[in-house]
Design a protein around this motif. Structure first.
Motif, mmCIF file in Angstrom:
data_model
loop_
_atom_site.group_PDB
_atom_site.id
_atom_site.type_symbol
_atom_site.label_atom_id
_atom_site.label_comp_id
_atom_site.label_asym_id
_atom_site.label_seq_id
_atom_site.Cartn_x
_atom_site.Cartn_y
_atom_site.Cartn_z
ATOM 1 N N SER A 111 27.376 33.275 24.300
ATOM 2 C CA SER A 111 27.179 34.725 24.321
ATOM 3 C C SER A 111 27.168 35.261 25.749
ATOM 4 N N ILE A 112 26.427 34.605 26.640
ATOM 5 C CA ILE A 112 26.346 35.128 28.012
ATOM 6 C C ILE A 112 27.664 34.919 28.759
ATOM 7 N N ILE A 113 28.369 33.810 28.479
ATOM 8 C CA ILE A 113 29.667 33.570 29.127
ATOM 9 C C ILE A 113 30.681 34.621 28.668
ATOM 10 N N THR A 114 30.658 34.952 27.376
ATOM 11 C CA THR A 114 31.583 35.961 26.841
ATOM 12 C C THR A 114 31.337 37.320 27.487
ATOM 13 N N VAL A 115 30.060 37.726 27.549
ATOM 14 C CA VAL A 115 29.722 39.028 28.138
ATOM 15 C C VAL A 115 30.051 39.043 29.633
ATOM 16 N N CYS A 116 29.713 37.970 30.338
ATOM 17 C CA CYS A 116 30.005 37.894 31.782
ATOM 18 C C CYS A 116 31.504 37.965 32.050
ATOM 19 N N THR A 117 32.287 37.255 31.237
ATOM 20 C CA THR A 117 33.747 37.267 31.408
ATOM 21 C C THR A 117 34.306 38.661 31.141
ATOM 22 N N PHE A 118 33.788 39.316 30.098
ATOM 23 C CA PHE A 118 34.250 40.670 29.773
ATOM 24 C C PHE A 118 33.961 41.635 30.932
ATOM 25 N N ILE A 119 32.745 41.549 31.481
ATOM 26 C CA ILE A 119 32.383 42.411 32.610
ATOM 27 C C ILE A 119 33.264 42.101 33.828
ATOM 28 N N ALA A 120 33.485 40.806 34.091
ATOM 29 C CA ALA A 120 34.316 40.408 35.230
ATOM 30 C C ALA A 120 35.733 40.944 35.092
ATOM 31 N N ILE A 121 36.269 40.934 33.858
ATOM 32 C CA ILE A 121 37.625 41.455 33.625
ATOM 33 C C ILE A 121 37.667 42.966 33.821
ATOM 34 N N VAL A 122 36.686 43.658 33.224
ATOM 35 C CA VAL A 122 36.656 45.130 33.292
ATOM 36 C C VAL A 122 36.488 45.613 34.734
ATOM 37 N N VAL A 123 35.661 44.919 35.509
ATOM 38 C CA VAL A 123 35.427 45.318 36.901
ATOM 39 C C VAL A 123 36.491 44.732 37.832
ATOM 40 N N GLY A 124 36.860 43.463 37.603
ATOM 41 C CA GLY A 124 37.720 42.748 38.545
ATOM 42 C C GLY A 124 39.170 43.190 38.556
#
Length: 298
Positions: free
Chosen positions: A107-120
């Motif tokens: 769950s935390i890896i999925t959310v972190c990856t999503f945030i990294a994609i949206v921001v990065g």
């Protein structure tokens, strides 16, 4: 001889150094006291979503999660062997009693990856469009990638305390540089002749970006996302030090109490997740690249 050379090396006055440290520490503490609650409230929706998503994975029957994850792996890789490896790995994880911790980590890896994609990705696009922006952001990325992972925890914990959100922020900061760098690289590597042709057909900047640059840069961007996921997984154990539940906490417990088997099994579970995600995302990137190659030949 060496001692005399070292003794002659200029050093900052210790009292001055203490004053600088004290000033910086005091300034950050004052900032965290004054704005900590405001910043924490800003992340409340994200925390609520993270808690909801984690609860969803934990409350959903294991066989449904198994089918969904296996289906996603097969769709990404189009490999029966890869899907079978996913099934076997998850069944073994469940058999050894690590299912709940694995779902928390996922769950935390999925959310972190999503945030990294949206921001990065937008930052990478901005870097690709402006050499000045690239010159400003590149040193920051260098610092983020070379800074020891433990150092990220200090300012985040001082500002937000211990919990899911501080851990998530630390993971995102640690894992986001690859997707930014490779988005920038992928867009810059797009053939100039293709861009000139798009301009000649009257495409606007936005149309060139969405219709030409991003599709052609997708394999490179996918490689960046893959590296971001791997770095986020590698941060799981460190993030467990500040209250992030998952596979990292048993590993940390095993280190502090010398439980060899506990640490080994949970470490292997992290490795299994990493290999499945890595192989699936790599296969998906190769498929996109092959598809784009076929379109060029057509």
């Amino acid at each position: 001889m060496a001692d005399s050379w070292l003794s002659s090396f200029p050093e900052m006055d210790r009292s001055g150094l203490r004053m600088i440290r004290k000033t910086l520490d005091g300034a950050y503490k004052s900032f965290s006291r004054e704005y900590g609650n405001v910043i924490e409230s800003f992340f409340d929706p994200l925390q609520s979503f993270l808690i909801w998503f984690e609860k969803l994975l934990l409350d959903t029957p294991w066989w449904i999660i198994l089918i969904i994850l296996t289906g996603l792996v097969y769709v990404a890789s189009r490999s029966v062997k890869m899907a079978a490896a996913c099934v076997v790995s998850l069944l073994v994880i469940g058999y050894f009693g690590m299912w709940e911790d694995t779902m928390r980590t996922l769950s935390i890896i999925t959310v972190c990856t999503f945030i990294a994609i949206v921001v990065g990705i937008p930052i990478g696009i901005a870097m690709a469009r402006s050499n000045r922006t690239q010159a400003i952001i590149t040193p920051l990325l260098d610092i983020m990638q070379t800074m020891p992972a433990f150092v990220y925890l200090i300012p985040v914990v001082m500002l937000l305390g211990i919990g899911k959100i501080p851990g998530l922020i630390a993971v995102v900061i640690y894992a986001i540089p690859p997707v930014i760098r490779l988005t920038n690289l992928g867009i810059r590597l797009v053939d100039k002749e293709v861009m000139e042709a798009a301009t000649a057909f009257g495409a606007s900047k936005w149309q060139r970006l969405v219709g030409v640059q991003l599709p052609l840069a997708t394999p490179t961007i996918m490689a960046g996302i893959n590296q971001t996921i791997m770095m986020a997984l590698s941060m799981v154990v460190i993030a467990s030090m500040i209250g992030v539940k998952g596979l990292g906490q048993p590993v940390l417990k095993a280190i502090s109490n010398q439980y060899f088997t506990l640490g080994l099994l949970n470490g292997l579970a992290i490795v299994a997740l990493a290999i499945i995600i890595d192989r699936a995302s790599q296969a998906y990137g190769k498929r996109i690249q092959a598809h784009l190659g076929d379109q060029k030949h057509d």
